[in-house]
Write a protein that holds these residues in place. Structure first.
Motif, PDB file in Angstrom:
ATOM      1  N   VAL A 275       0.853  -1.189   0.000  1.00 26.77           N
ATOM      2  CA  VAL A 275       0.000   0.000   0.000  1.00 26.77           C
ATOM      3  C   VAL A 275       0.889   1.239   0.000  1.00 26.77           C
ATOM      4  N   PHE A 276       0.686   2.072  -1.003  1.00 28.35           N
ATOM      5  CA  PHE A 276       1.460   3.303  -1.144  1.00 28.35           C
ATOM      6  C   PHE A 276       0.637   4.480  -0.622  1.00 28.35           C
ATOM      7  N   PRO A 277       1.296   5.567  -0.232  1.00 32.70           N
ATOM      8  CA  PRO A 277       0.553   6.688   0.361  1.00 32.70           C
ATOM      9  C   PRO A 277      -0.304   7.474  -0.628  1.00 32.70           C
ATOM     10  N   ASP A 278      -0.051   7.297  -1.941  1.00 30.82           N
ATOM     11  CA  ASP A 278      -0.831   8.063  -2.911  1.00 30.82           C
ATOM     12  C   ASP A 278      -0.804   7.359  -4.259  1.00 30.82           C
ATOM     13  N   CYS A 282       2.091   4.845  -6.327  1.00 34.30           N
ATOM     14  CA  CYS A 282       1.563   3.531  -6.691  1.00 34.30           C
ATOM     15  C   CYS A 282       1.765   3.271  -8.186  1.00 34.30           C
ATOM     16  N   CYS A 283       1.411   4.244  -9.002  1.00 31.45           N
ATOM     17  CA  CYS A 283       1.506   4.062 -10.455  1.00 31.45           C
ATOM     18  C   CYS A 283       2.959   4.114 -10.948  1.00 31.45           C
ATOM     19  N   ARG A 284       3.802   4.870 -10.275  1.00 33.80           N
ATOM     20  CA  ARG A 284       5.225   4.845 -10.622  1.00 33.80           C
ATOM     21  C   ARG A 284       5.797   3.461 -10.357  1.00 33.80           C
ATOM     22  N   ALA A 285       5.324   2.829  -9.288  1.00 29.29           N
ATOM     23  CA  ALA A 285       5.779   1.471  -8.969  1.00 29.29           C
ATOM     24  C   ALA A 285       5.368   0.475 -10.046  1.00 29.29           C
ATOM     25  N   VAL A 286       4.215   0.722 -10.658  1.00 28.23           N
ATOM     26  CA  VAL A 286       3.758  -0.171 -11.728  1.00 28.23           C
ATOM     27  C   VAL A 286       4.752  -0.180 -12.883  1.00 28.23           C
ATOM     28  N   ASN A 320      -7.810   1.418   8.512  1.00 27.56           N
ATOM     29  CA  ASN A 320      -7.021   2.543   9.023  1.00 27.56           C
ATOM     30  C   ASN A 320      -6.118   3.180   7.975  1.00 27.56           C
ATOM     31  N   LEU A 321      -6.249   2.809   6.726  1.00 25.29           N
ATOM     32  CA  LEU A 321      -5.411   3.395   5.683  1.00 25.29           C
ATOM     33  C   LEU A 321      -5.796   4.858   5.449  1.00 25.29           C
ATOM     34  N   SER A 322      -4.848   5.620   4.971  1.00 22.62           N
ATOM     35  CA  SER A 322      -5.097   7.044   4.727  1.00 22.62           C
ATOM     36  C   SER A 322      -6.041   7.232   3.532  1.00 22.62           C
ATOM     37  N   ASP A 323      -6.593   8.429   3.402  1.00 25.06           N
ATOM     38  CA  ASP A 323      -7.607   8.696   2.379  1.00 25.06           C
ATOM     39  C   ASP A 323      -7.072   8.600   0.958  1.00 25.06           C
ATOM     40  N   ASN A 324      -5.795   8.848   0.767  1.00 30.14           N
ATOM     41  CA  ASN A 324      -5.224   8.838  -0.580  1.00 30.14           C
ATOM     42  C   ASN A 324      -4.457   7.552  -0.897  1.00 30.14           C
ATOM     43  N   ALA A 325      -4.532   6.584  -0.010  1.00 25.73           N
ATOM     44  CA  ALA A 325      -3.767   5.345  -0.199  1.00 25.73           C
ATOM     45  C   ALA A 325      -4.171   4.638  -1.491  1.00 25.73           C
ATOM     46  N   CYS A 326      -3.227   3.924  -2.058  1.00 26.97           N
ATOM     47  CA  CYS A 326      -3.473   3.167  -3.280  1.00 26.97           C
ATOM     48  C   CYS A 326      -2.588   1.925  -3.209  1.00 26.97           C
ATOM     49  N   ALA A 327      -3.162   0.755  -3.500  1.00 32.54           N
ATOM     50  CA  ALA A 327      -2.452  -0.498  -3.250  1.00 32.54           C
ATOM     51  C   ALA A 327      -2.174  -1.259  -4.534  1.00 32.54           C
ATOM     52  N   LEU A 328      -1.138  -2.088  -4.486  1.00 35.96           N
ATOM     53  CA  LEU A 328      -0.841  -3.033  -5.554  1.00 35.96           C
ATOM     54  C   LEU A 328      -0.815  -4.444  -4.963  1.00 35.96           C
ATOM     55  N   LEU A 329      -1.591  -5.314  -5.566  1.00 34.52           N
ATOM     56  CA  LEU A 329      -1.557  -6.737  -5.237  1.00 34.52           C
ATOM     57  C   LEU A 329      -0.668  -7.398  -6.280  1.00 34.52           C
ATOM     58  N   ILE A 330       0.428  -7.984  -5.821  1.00 27.33           N
ATOM     59  CA  ILE A 330       1.466  -8.479  -6.736  1.00 27.33           C
ATOM     60  C   ILE A 330       1.577  -9.993  -6.607  1.00 27.33           C
ATOM     61  N   PHE A 354      10.561   3.161  -2.819  1.00 25.37           N
ATOM     62  CA  PHE A 354       9.239   3.790  -2.771  1.00 25.37           C
ATOM     63  C   PHE A 354       8.741   3.920  -1.336  1.00 25.37           C
ATOM     64  N   PRO A 355       8.066   5.028  -1.023  1.00 24.18           N
ATOM     65  CA  PRO A 355       7.429   5.134   0.300  1.00 24.18           C
ATOM     66  C   PRO A 355       6.250   4.172   0.383  1.00 24.18           C
ATOM     67  N   VAL A 356       6.161   3.461   1.499  1.00 29.10           N
ATOM     68  CA  VAL A 356       5.121   2.446   1.665  1.00 29.10           C
ATOM     69  C   VAL A 356       4.348   2.710   2.954  1.00 29.10           C
ATOM     70  N   GLU A 357       3.045   2.712   2.874  1.00 32.69           N
ATOM     71  CA  GLU A 357       2.204   2.935   4.062  1.00 32.69           C
ATOM     72  C   GLU A 357       1.929   1.637   4.818  1.00 32.69           C
ATOM     73  N   LYS A 358       1.716   0.557   4.092  1.00 34.39           N
ATOM     74  CA  LYS A 358       1.439  -0.731   4.712  1.00 34.39           C
ATOM     75  C   LYS A 358       1.881  -1.807   3.747  1.00 34.39           C
ATOM     76  N   GLN A 359       2.336  -2.926   4.277  1.00 36.86           N
ATOM     77  CA  GLN A 359       2.852  -3.969   3.398  1.00 36.86           C
ATOM     78  C   GLN A 359       2.586  -5.338   3.980  1.00 36.86           C
TER      79      GLN A 359
END
Length: 936
Positions: A275-278, A282-286, A320-330, A354-359
C-alpha cells in the motif's frame, strides 16, 4: 414485426420442438445477459451441431433474418442479446482434444474456460486468457470477445495464442484452417473474398499513419472495434480472416472450434500487498514492476479498499489506511520454489526506494495469498451488494498508457466527483494500464439516463481522445461502446471496420448494432430494468456466474433466469398486468424444478441463494399445515410407514421380477402424474429396524454419539448393491474398528433435523424438529463433551446452517473420518477405480477436498465426473420430479464407465446416482471400511 413464416416453418422442420423457445417466459429468460441491456428474442434456438448452425444461417440469409450467437451469456457490454433470433449452445459443444502433450488444445465453443484448464493441469499448462468469469464463461465467448484477465496481458490473449480455428460464415460456408481439404475448398469457393481481404491488408499497411495507429492501439489492451491488427500482422488472407474472428463478438461469423497454443501454468506462486501513500507513487511502482518477473499486478484505489474493509475476514488494518492510499496486489509464479524465491527478492528490491504505508510481504501460504486476492475479488460484488434496489451495477473497462496511469486514475476520480458517482471504485490490471471502474446506475428516469450519458461522453473524451487509450480493454465493444468506436479510432479506421463487416456479412444479419452501429444512441436504448422483487434476490446483478452449478439449467430455468422472471412478475403485478399465465408456467419452471440446494450462492458474487426464494414461495403455497404437524409429532410412525412401502415394493420385485416391476411402475408413475415414484433397481430396500443400545456402560474407549439420519433408518441398500450390510451397522463397525465407543441419542426413531419439512416450505415444523434433535444431542453427548457423528451430509448441514449450539461438536462423515479416524486406521488402497460424487451439502460444509483426499487414500484411481455439481435428487425431487435428476446426471454414465463403484455421503443422492450411472453408489464408509484395518 414477427419473423417470416417461411423461416419459421423451415426452422420447425430442422430443430426439434424441445429446442425451440418462443413462449413469453422462455424468451424473457433468454433475453438477459450480464450487461445492463435487455432485448427479448422472438425465437431462441438451442443448436447441437455445426450442421444445424449452417442450416439456420442459410435460412436466415435467405429470409434476411438477423441472428445472435450466445455461449454463457456472461458478457458485460450487451453483445449476447437479440430481438430477433438467439442461437444458444446445447450440450454437444463440449469437445476438447489435448495436442502435443498439452502444448496445444482444441476446444469447442461450449467448453467452460476453467474446465479447459482442468484437463491441461496434468501438463502444467493452461489457456492464455484468464477472465474473472472463467468458471462460468465459455470458449466461444472468450474467443469472440478476445477476453483476457489478470495474468493474461496482451501476449497471452486469444489473438496471440491462436493456433487454428473452424468457423461458419454468414452464408453458411465452413472453413477449418487446420484441415487442408477445407482450406482448399474455401479458397476455391471464396476466392474473391480472400482477394479482397488481402487487398484491404495491403492498403492498410501502405497507409503508414493508419498502420502506425493500429500498432499503437494494440500495444495496449484493446477490444474496441474489430481486430484491425490482423491487417498489419499478417499478409496471408486465411491468417487475416482467422484473427479477424477473434474479438468480433459474433458479428463476422460463428466459431465452431478453436485450437490454442497453451502457456505454462507454473505450480509455485506467492502474493504480496503493498500500500502506497498516494496514487502517484503507486503508479510509478507499476512502471518499475513491468520489467520485473511478476505474473499479475492489480491496482486498488482507496475507494475499492474501503468497499471491502468491513467484510468478514478482512485484516483490521484496511480500515485505518489514509484517504489517498493506493495499493498493488502483486503475484509472482515460477517453475520451482528456488526460482520463485529469487524472483521475490528481485521484485521487492525494485520497490525498495518507494514510500510504503502498509505492506503484506510475499507469502506462499494459500491462506495468506487467498485472503489477499479476496480483497481484490470482493470489490466488485461489494459495490453490487450495497446498491439501491432498482439500480444496476456497471463495470467499465478502459486502458491508459502505463506511463500516464497515475494521471488517468486521478482524472477518473475527478469525473466520479463531477457526476456524483460517490460509490464508484477503481481497480484493475495495472501492468497493462487496464482499469475497471464500478458504479451503480439507475435508468428509471430521463434524468438518470442523462447523467449516465454525460458521464460516458466525458469518459470517452478523456480516455480515447486525451490519452489515446482504449475504451474497452477486455470486455468487448458490445452495444455499450459501439457509438464511440469512431471517436476512439478515427474515421479511416472506422470505415475500414465497416468494409470488413460488409465483406463478411453483406446483409448485416450477424448481431446487428454490436461493435458497429449507425445509431449514435444505441448505448442508451433497451436498458434493462431491475425492479424490486424480493429482498432475498434484489441484489442480483444477473451475471450468470451461478449457472454452471445449477442442475435445472437447460431443463427449465437457471438461478439467474428464475430471478429475471420473478422480477418481471412482480413489476407486472405492480403495473396492474394479469400475470396468471406467467405464474402458472413459473410454478413448474421456477419452483417445482428447483433443487434448492443453494450451490448458486457459492458462485454468486453477492452471495444470493436462489433456493431461499424458492423455499419462500413454497412456504407461501404450503397449505397442509395440519398434516405437517401430525407428521412432525408422529415421525417415528412415518419412518415405519416408509419402511413398509419399501418392503412392499421389494416383495413386488421378488414376485414380478425387476424388469416387469420397472415397466409397471413406469406406467403407474405416468398415470399418476409423478405422484407415485418410479421404481428402479436402484430403489432402496427397507432398512431393518435396529435396536439401539442407549445404556451407559463402563468402557475406556473414547465415546462418539452416532446420529443416524432418518433416511438411514428407513432405507437400506438396493437389492442390486454388492454392499448389503445396512449403513448403520457398517458405520458402527467402522467407528468401533477405529477404537470408539458408539452411543446413540435416546428416542432416536422420532428425531429429525427438519430438512424434509424445510424443503416443502414448513419452516415452523422444521425448526421444531431441529430443536428437539439438538436437545437430544446435548443430552447424548453429555453437554457437548463427546463428538457427534452424523451419517449423511445434508442433515449435518441443516443442523449447522442456522447456528448450532456452540457446545456441540457435530461432524459429517468426511470431517469425522478426516479429523478422528485417519491416524487410527491403516489404509491399503484398492486398485479398482472409484467414482466420487461430492454432494451439495459436502460442498457447503467445505469438505469437498476432504472427501476427495480420503477417496485417494482408498483407491489408486479416483474419478470425479466433470460438470456434475448437484445430482438433482434434492431430497425427494428424484421421486416427484425425476426429470430433474435425469437431466442433472445426463452425462454421468459416460463419465464413470471405467468404475464399478461410486461413493457419496447422502443416501437419497445415491439412489439417483446409481440409477443413472449404472453402477452402485453408497456411503463413503463402505469404501473406508473395506480398505482399512485398525492400527496396532
Amino acid at each position: 414485426m414477427g419473423l417470416p413464416a417461411v423461416f419459421l416453418s423451415e426452422v420447425e422442420r430442422l430443430i426439434p420442438r424441445e429446442r425451440r423457445f418462443d413462449d413469453p417466459l422462455s424468451t424473457l429468460a433468454f433475453g438477459t445477459d450480464a450487461s445492463f441491456y435487455r432485448l427479448i428474442p422472438k425465437l431462441v434456438i438451442r443448436v447441437e451441431s455445426e450442421a444445424e448452425v449452417v442450416a439456420v444461417l442459410k435460412l436466415a440469409a435467405a429470409q434476411s433474418v438477423s441472428v445472435t450467437f450466445r455461449a454463457a451469456g456472461t458478457s458485460l457490454s450487451g453483445q449476447a442479446l437479440s430481438d430477433s433470433v438467439l442461437i444458444v449452445l446445447g450440450d454437444n459443444w463440449n469437445g476438447r482434444e489435448i495436442l502435443q502433450q498439452g502444448a496445444q488444445i482444441r476446444l469447442q465453443p461450449g467448453v467452460i474456460g476453467a474446465n479447459a484448464n482442468a484437463v491441461l493441469l496434468p501438463f502444467q499448462r493452461k489457456i492464455g486468457p484468464d477472465p474473472a468469469s472463467i468458471n462460468a464463461c465459455k470458449i466461444g465467448g472468450i474467443v469472440a470477445n478476445n477476453a483476457s484477465g489478470m495474468c493474461c496481458g496482451t501476449a497471452q490473449n486469444s489473438y496471440n495464442t491462436l493456433a487454428g480455428i473452424r468457423i461458419v460464415l454468414a452464408d453458411g460456408s465452413v472453413l477449418d484452417t487446420e484441415d487442408s481439404a477445407s482450406v482448399a475448398a474455401f479458397e476455391q469457393s471464396h476466392t474473391a473474398l480472400l482477394e479482397q481481404l488481402a487487398e484491404l491488408a495491403r492498403a492498410t499497411r501502405s497507409n503508414s499513419e493508419l498502420a502506425s495507429k493500429i500498432r499503437h492501439k494494440y500495444r495496449l489492451k484493446n477490444t474496441t472495434g474489430l481486430s484491425l491488427n490482423a491487417l498489419v500482422d499478417f499478409d496471408q488472407p486465411l491468417d487475416i480472416l482467422s484473427h479477424l474472428m477473434v474479438g468480433s463478438e459474433g458479428t463476422l461469423g460463428f466459431i465452431s472450434s478453436v485450437t490454442y497454443n497453451t502457456v505454462p501454468d507454473h505450480p509455485h506462486k506467492a502474493s504480496a500487498l503493498v500500500v502506497f501513500p498516494d496514487v502517484e507513487n503507486c503508479c510509478r511502482a507499476v512502471t518499475v514492476l513491468k520489467a520485473q518477473p511478476v505474473s499479475a499486478v492489480e491496482l486498488l484505489d482507496r475507494r475499492s479498499l474501503r468497499s471491502v474493509e468491513n467484510k468478514a475476514g478482512m485484516p483490521d488494518w484496511v480500515k485505518n489506511l489514509s484517504d489517498n492510499a493506493c495499493a498493488l496486489l502483486i503475484e509472482s509464479r515460477a517453475a520451482s520454489q528456488s526460482l520463485l524465491h529469487e524472483q521475490l527478492t528481485q521484485v521487492m528490491a525494485s520497490l525498495s526506494s518507494f514510500p510504503v504505508e502498509k505492506q503484506v510481504d510475499f507469502s506462499e501460504d494459500p491462506v495468506v495469498y487467498n485472503q489477499l486476492w479476496r480483497i481484490r475479488k470482493d470489490t466488485f460484488p461489494a459495490v453490487g451488494a450495497v446498491r439501491e434496489t432498482g439500480t444496476t451495477v456497471i463495470i467499465e473497462d478502459v486502458t491508459f498508457p502505463v506511463e500516464q496511469l497515475a494521471e488517468g486514475v486521478n482524472r477518473l476520480l475527478q469525473l466520479f466527483d463531477k457526476h456524483q458517482y460517490d460509490e464508484a471504485i477503481i481497480f484493475g490490471h495495472a501492468l497493462e494500464g487496464n482499469l475497471h471502474f464500478v458504479f451503480t446506475q439507475g435508468f428509471d428516469s430521463p434524468e438518470q439516463v442523462a447523467r449516465y450519458e454525460a458521464f460516458m461522453q466525458d469518459v470517452a473524451q478523456l480516455v480515447a481522445v486525451e490519452f489515446g487509450g482504449s475504451l474497452k480493454a477486455e470486455h468487448g465493444t458490445g452495444r455499450n461502446m459501439a457509438p464511440f468506436v469512431e471517436l476512439e479510432w478515427g474515421k479511416d479506421a472506422h470505415q475500414l471496420m465497416w468494409q470488413i463487416k460488409r465483406l463478411l456479412d453483406p446483409q448485416g444479419i450477424l448481431n446487428p448494432d454490436v461493435v458497429l452501429s449507425n445509431d449514435p444512441h444505441i448505448h442508451l436504448k433497451n436498458l434493462k430494468p431491475l425492479p424490486a422483487a424480493d429482498e432475498i434476490v434484489d441484489k442480483c446483478i444477473e451475471c450468470g456466474f451461478c449457472e454452471p452449478v445449477c442442475p435445472s439449467r437447460e431443463l427449465t430455468l437457471s438461478p439467474r433466469q428464475r430471478i429475471v422472471i420473478w422480477r418481471d412478475i412482480q413489476a407486472k403485478k405492480r403495473a396492474g398486468v394479469d400475470t396468471t399465465a406467467l405464474e402458472r408456467d413459473y410454478q413448474y419452471q421456477g419452483v417445482d424444478t428447483c433443487a434448492a440446494t443453494g450451490l448458486c450462492a457459492q458462485r454468486c458474487p453477492v452471495g444470493i441463494n436462489t433456493g431461499d426464494l424458492v423455499r419462500k414461495l413454497r412456504a407461501r403455497d404450503a397449505n397442509s399445515t395440519g398434516a405437517a404437524n401430525w407428521l412432525a409429532k408422529h415421525f417415528d410412525g412415518a419412518i415405519k410407514g416408509t419402511r413398509f412401502t419399501l418392503m412392499a415394493a421389494n416383495m413386488a420385485r421378488q414376485l414380478l421380477g425387476p424388469k416387469n416391476l420397472a415397466s409397471l411402475s413406469h406406467n403407474l408413475t405416468k398415470i399418476s402424474a409423478n405422484r407415485l415414484p418410479q421404481w428402479t433397481p436402484a430403489m432402496p430396500q427397507a432398512a431393518r429396524p435396529i435396536r439401539l443400545n442407549t445404556q451407559q456402560v463402563a468402557d475406556p474407549r473414547p465415546r462418539v454419539v452416532y446420529l443416524t439420519a432418518c433416511v438411514s433408518r428407513a432405507m437400506g441398500p438396493a437389492f442390486s448393491d454388492r454392499e448389503q450390510v445396512p449403513l448403520i451397522d457398517k458405520t458402527r463397525a467402522l467407528l468401533e474398528k477405529s477404537g470408539f465407543q458408539v452411543v446413540f441419542p435416546a428416542e432416536q426413531g422420532s428425531l429429525c433435523c427438519g430438512q424434509p419439512f424445510a424443503s416443502k416450505g414448513y419452516a415452523e415444523q422444521a425448526d421444531r424438529k431441529r430443536s428437539e434433535l439438538i436437545d437430544a444431542l446435548l443430552e447424548a453427548s453429555r453437554g457437548g463433551l463427546d463428538p457427534i457423528y452424523c451419517d449423511t451430509s445434508p442433515c449435518t448441514l441443516r443442523l449447522l446452517q442456522d447456528g448450532l449450539d456452540e457446545r456441540l461438536k457435530l461432524h459429517d462423515p468426511v470431517k469425522f473420518i478426516r479429523e478422528h479416524m485417519l491416524d487410527r486406521l491403516e489404509f491399503t488402497p484398492q486398485a479398482e477405480p472409484v467414482a466420487i460424487h461430492v454432494t451439495c451439502s459436502t460442498q457447503h460444509l467445505g469438505e469437498a477436498q476432504g472427501l476427495i483426499d480420503i477417496a485417494k487414500r482408498c483407491s489408486q484411481q479416483v474419478v470425479i465426473p466433470e460438470g456434475i455439481h448437484c445430482c438433482g435428487f434434492a431430497g425427494d425431487k428424484g421421486f416427484t420430479t425425476p426429470e430433474l435428476n435425469a437431466h442433472a446426471l445426463r452425462s454421468l454414465k459416460n463419465a464413470v464407465q471405467i468404475c464399478d463403484e461410486g461413493i457419496s455421503t447422502s443416501r437419497t443422492c445415491e439412489i439417483g446416482l446409481s440409477h443413472h450411472a449404472g453402477i452402485d453408489y453408497h456411503s463413503l464408509v463402505y469404501l473406508v471400511d473395506r480398505v482399512t484395518r485398525a492400527r496396532a
